[in-house]
Write a protein that holds these residues in place. Structure first.
Motif, PDB file in Angstrom:
ATOM      1  N   ASN A 257       2.294  -4.170  -6.636  1.00 16.30           N
ATOM      2  CA  ASN A 257       1.806  -3.808  -5.309  1.00 16.30           C
ATOM      3  C   ASN A 257       2.147  -2.360  -4.980  1.00 16.30           C
ATOM      4  O   ASN A 257       1.330  -1.620  -4.415  1.00 16.30           O
ATOM      5  N   ALA A 258       3.386  -1.968  -5.307  1.00 19.36           N
ATOM      6  CA  ALA A 258       3.789  -0.588  -5.048  1.00 19.36           C
ATOM      7  C   ALA A 258       2.906   0.387  -5.823  1.00 19.36           C
ATOM      8  O   ALA A 258       2.496   1.430  -5.300  1.00 19.36           O
ATOM      9  N   LEU A 259       2.591   0.047  -7.062  1.00 16.34           N
ATOM     10  CA  LEU A 259       1.735   0.905  -7.873  1.00 16.34           C
ATOM     11  C   LEU A 259       0.325   0.958  -7.290  1.00 16.34           C
ATOM     12  O   LEU A 259      -0.327   2.010  -7.310  1.00 16.34           O
ATOM     13  N   ALA A 260      -0.152  -0.158  -6.746  1.00 15.07           N
ATOM     14  CA  ALA A 260      -1.469  -0.176  -6.110  1.00 15.07           C
ATOM     15  C   ALA A 260      -1.494   0.740  -4.886  1.00 15.07           C
ATOM     16  O   ALA A 260      -2.488   1.438  -4.635  1.00 15.07           O
ATOM     17  N   ILE A 261      -0.409   0.752  -4.114  1.00 16.50           N
ATOM     18  CA  ILE A 261      -0.320   1.658  -2.964  1.00 16.50           C
ATOM     19  C   ILE A 261      -0.390   3.104  -3.434  1.00 16.50           C
ATOM     20  O   ILE A 261      -1.094   3.938  -2.855  1.00 16.50           O
ATOM     21  N   TYR A 262       0.332   3.407  -4.505  1.00 20.22           N
ATOM     22  CA  TYR A 262       0.291   4.763  -5.053  1.00 20.22           C
ATOM     23  C   TYR A 262      -1.125   5.139  -5.493  1.00 20.22           C
ATOM     24  O   TYR A 262      -1.609   6.243  -5.190  1.00 20.22           O
TER      25      TYR A 262
ATOM     26  N   GLY B 295      -3.872   8.259  -6.514  1.00 26.73           N
ATOM     27  CA  GLY B 295      -4.314   8.087  -7.885  1.00 26.73           C
ATOM     28  C   GLY B 295      -5.786   7.798  -8.064  1.00 26.73           C
ATOM     29  O   GLY B 295      -6.647   8.311  -7.332  1.00 26.73           O
ATOM     30  N   GLU B 296      -6.096   6.933  -9.019  1.00 26.31           N
ATOM     31  CA  GLU B 296      -7.471   6.646  -9.415  1.00 26.31           C
ATOM     32  C   GLU B 296      -8.269   5.940  -8.327  1.00 26.31           C
ATOM     33  O   GLU B 296      -9.503   5.968  -8.344  1.00 26.31           O
ATOM     34  N   ALA B 297      -7.593   5.285  -7.388  1.00 31.49           N
ATOM     35  CA  ALA B 297      -8.301   4.548  -6.331  1.00 31.49           C
ATOM     36  C   ALA B 297      -8.261   5.285  -4.995  1.00 31.49           C
ATOM     37  O   ALA B 297      -8.499   4.687  -3.951  1.00 31.49           O
ATOM     38  N   ARG B 298      -7.971   6.561  -5.031  1.00 35.50           N
ATOM     39  CA  ARG B 298      -7.946   7.339  -3.798  1.00 35.50           C
ATOM     40  C   ARG B 298      -9.318   7.301  -3.133  1.00 35.50           C
ATOM     41  O   ARG B 298     -10.340   7.597  -3.749  1.00 35.50           O
ATOM     42  N   GLY B 299      -9.335   6.918  -1.865  1.00 39.54           N
ATOM     43  CA  GLY B 299     -10.590   6.817  -1.122  1.00 39.54           C
ATOM     44  C   GLY B 299     -11.360   5.540  -1.392  1.00 39.54           C
ATOM     45  O   GLY B 299     -12.434   5.337  -0.824  1.00 39.54           O
TER      46      GLY B 299
ATOM     47  N   ASP C 297     -10.704  -4.199   1.645  1.00 39.59           N
ATOM     48  CA  ASP C 297     -11.000  -3.536   2.922  1.00 39.59           C
ATOM     49  C   ASP C 297      -9.915  -2.537   3.308  1.00 39.59           C
ATOM     50  O   ASP C 297      -9.547  -2.402   4.475  1.00 39.59           O
ATOM     51  N   GLY C 298      -9.371  -1.844   2.303  1.00 37.59           N
ATOM     52  CA  GLY C 298      -8.397  -0.799   2.571  1.00 37.59           C
ATOM     53  C   GLY C 298      -6.986  -1.283   2.819  1.00 37.59           C
ATOM     54  O   GLY C 298      -6.107  -0.485   3.158  1.00 37.59           O
ATOM     55  N   ARG C 299      -6.719  -2.564   2.636  1.00 35.33           N
ATOM     56  CA  ARG C 299      -5.386  -3.111   2.903  1.00 35.33           C
ATOM     57  C   ARG C 299      -4.836  -3.837   1.685  1.00 35.33           C
ATOM     58  O   ARG C 299      -5.584  -4.522   0.976  1.00 35.33           O
ATOM     59  N   LEU C 300      -3.550  -3.698   1.487  1.00 34.92           N
ATOM     60  CA  LEU C 300      -2.876  -4.438   0.424  1.00 34.92           C
ATOM     61  C   LEU C 300      -2.816  -5.907   0.802  1.00 34.92           C
ATOM     62  O   LEU C 300      -2.432  -6.264   1.915  1.00 34.92           O
ATOM     63  N   VAL C 301      -3.203  -6.770  -0.121  1.00 36.27           N
ATOM     64  CA  VAL C 301      -3.168  -8.210   0.120  1.00 36.27           C
ATOM     65  C   VAL C 301      -1.820  -8.753  -0.361  1.00 36.27           C
ATOM     66  O   VAL C 301      -1.521  -8.706  -1.554  1.00 36.27           O
ATOM     67  N   ARG C 302      -1.010  -9.243   0.573  1.00 36.26           N
ATOM     68  CA  ARG C 302       0.313  -9.772   0.224  1.00 36.26           C
ATOM     69  C   ARG C 302       0.372 -11.288   0.289  1.00 36.26           C
ATOM     70  O   ARG C 302       1.154 -11.912  -0.398  1.00 36.26           O
ATOM     71  N   GLY C 303      -0.443 -11.897   1.141  1.00 38.81           N
ATOM     72  CA  GLY C 303      -0.409 -13.341   1.277  1.00 38.81           C
ATOM     73  C   GLY C 303       0.628 -13.810   2.282  1.00 38.81           C
ATOM     74  O   GLY C 303       1.407 -13.028   2.824  1.00 38.81           O
ATOM     75  N   HIS C 304       0.658 -15.110   2.514  1.00 37.19           N
ATOM     76  CA  HIS C 304       1.513 -15.720   3.526  1.00 37.19           C
ATOM     77  C   HIS C 304       2.995 -15.475   3.265  1.00 37.19           C
ATOM     78  O   HIS C 304       3.765 -15.169   4.179  1.00 37.19           O
TER      79      HIS C 304
END
Length: 406
Positions: A197-202, A207-211, A231-238
């Motif tokens: 998840n942290a890497l996805a935020i980066y 990184g490659e997913a900027r924008g 939709d621009g948000r990290l999915v963490r779940g319940h």
């Protein structure tokens, strides 16, 4: 409007303005207003706060020949420094990064095999952060916060680690308040997240997913990790445990997984499973390496496979095929624009990724249109620590409560 609602709206507008500046590089207040839909007065007020907080600065546009040159705004790279820490089962990696996620200092501490107790590991984290800062001239007051990236089941909201795939072989990492342990030892405000998840935020920020608002980050390590942006948000779940790709069904053969289930994906298609199977070949005398099975590294396995050892090449190719099928399933479930694949599994390169891509193409269906863009990213050990640092940068952009560099 109630005060709470005003504060929320102000924070949202601030984040929106900062994001616009970050993505643009340099931009005028007028263009910020046009892109965000905010009034000129609101943009002026917010940017004045951001300049005061040292997060952005003004610069004149270059290349203008007549009239007063427009004033542009840009992110101040050295407006704040944050520390990022990645805690794997055999080492702790630390970086200090600036607001653009550029690495200014790094440090790595190997962990002894008997260091598995959470308190011991937290002590090593604090030791590593101090060593990184001191050796590169950073004082404690220079650091605006600390981010922790950890593989396994991590609840970012509570700071609790429920399961660590590497340490669970020794001391029981069940419901460990690891964020609190580290915070008390370092004195830094600390944020924690599953390392994928942290890497996805980066990747989303720098990184490659900027924008890009809909993408997946798949990490091929001892486990198989997944970071999901929708939709621009990290999915963490319940419970903060969404994205455990390594623990979906990977095989019907019932191979035991470290989590306690049978047939999990990471039990049949991770670097952990590749190493396990390669060591079996040594013990069976099929692959002669000149080392004890327990001494063999992933690099040894990959090098021997590239040199033509067919049994090892088959193990790696089989893992790539299974992972490709599961990623293909995810693309229909989540409809991402991009899929970024990284991790130490990158060392195997074509042996792993060629069957992975072929398997995805086999599972492609015309009804769902084209496959998402697939990005296979070279593995760098410090990327996970940089991703952990991005946790703090995200908080810096969203509020003013974290210490900023004066």
């Amino acid at each position: 409007m109630p005060a709470a609602n005003r504060d929320l709206m102000r924070a949202m507008n601030r984040c929106n303005v900062l994001r616009t500046i970050r993505l643009a590089g340099t931009i005028s207040r007028r263009d910020i207003a046009a892109q965000t839909g905010l009034s000129q007065a609101t943009v002026t007020a917010i940017t004045a706060e951001l300049i005061k907080d040292n997060l952005i600065f003004e610069k004149e546009a270059l290349g203008t020949t007549t009239g007063r040159p427009p004033v542009l705004l840009a992110l101040n790279p050295d407006g704040a420094f944050v520390a990022g820490v990645y805690v794997s089962s055999d080492r702790i990696s630390v970086v200090v990064i600036n607001l653009e996620a550029r690495v200014l200092a790094s440090h790595e501490l190997p962990l002894e095999a008997d260091v598995t107790d959470p308190v011991q590991v937290a002590d090593r984290v604090a030791e590593s952060v101090r060593a990184c800062c001191i050796s590169h001239g950073f004082l404690p007051d220079d650091i605006s916060g600390l981010g922790l990236g950890i593989p396994g089941l991590v609840n970012a909201h509570t700071g609790v680690v429920h399961f660590h795939p590497g340490f669970n072989q020794g001391f029981n990492w069940s419901n460990v308040p690891f964020r609190e342990l580290v915070e008390k030892r370092t004195g830094f405000e600390t944020f924690i997240e599953n390392s994928s998840n942290a890497l996805a935020i980066y990747e989303h920020w720098f990184g490659e997913a900027r924008g890009c608002d809909d993408f997946l980050v798949v990490t091929l390590e001892h486990g198989v990790g997944l970071g999901i942006f929708a939709d621009g948000r990290l999915v963490r779940g319940h419970k903060g445990m969404a994205g455990e790709l390594g623990h979906i069904r990977g095989s019907s053969k019932g191979t035991a997984c470290r989590c306690g289930l049978n047939g999990c994906l990471e039990a049949v298609a991770s670097t952990y499973s590749i190493m396990r199977d390669a060591r079996k070949l040594v013990k069976q005398g099929i692959w002669e390496m000149g080392k004890k099975a327990e001494e063999i590294t992933l690099e040894d396995v990959v090098d021997a496979a590239k040199a033509g050892e067919p049994s090892l090449e088959e193990i790696i190719r089989r893992a790539g095929k299974v992972i490709g099928y599961r990623i293909s399933d995810l693309t229909r479930l989540l409809d991402p624009e991009k899929v970024v694949i990284t991790g130490k599994g990158y060392l195997a390169k074509d042996m792993l990724f060629e069957p992975l891509v072929r398997a995805m193409k086999e599972r492609r269906c015309e009804v769902f249109g084209s496959m998402p863009e697939l990005i296979i990213q070279p593995w760098q050990a410090e990327n996970y620590a940089r991703g952990a640092g991005a946790l703090v940068l995200q908080q810096l952009h969203q509020n003013c409560n974290i210490h900023l560099v004066e």
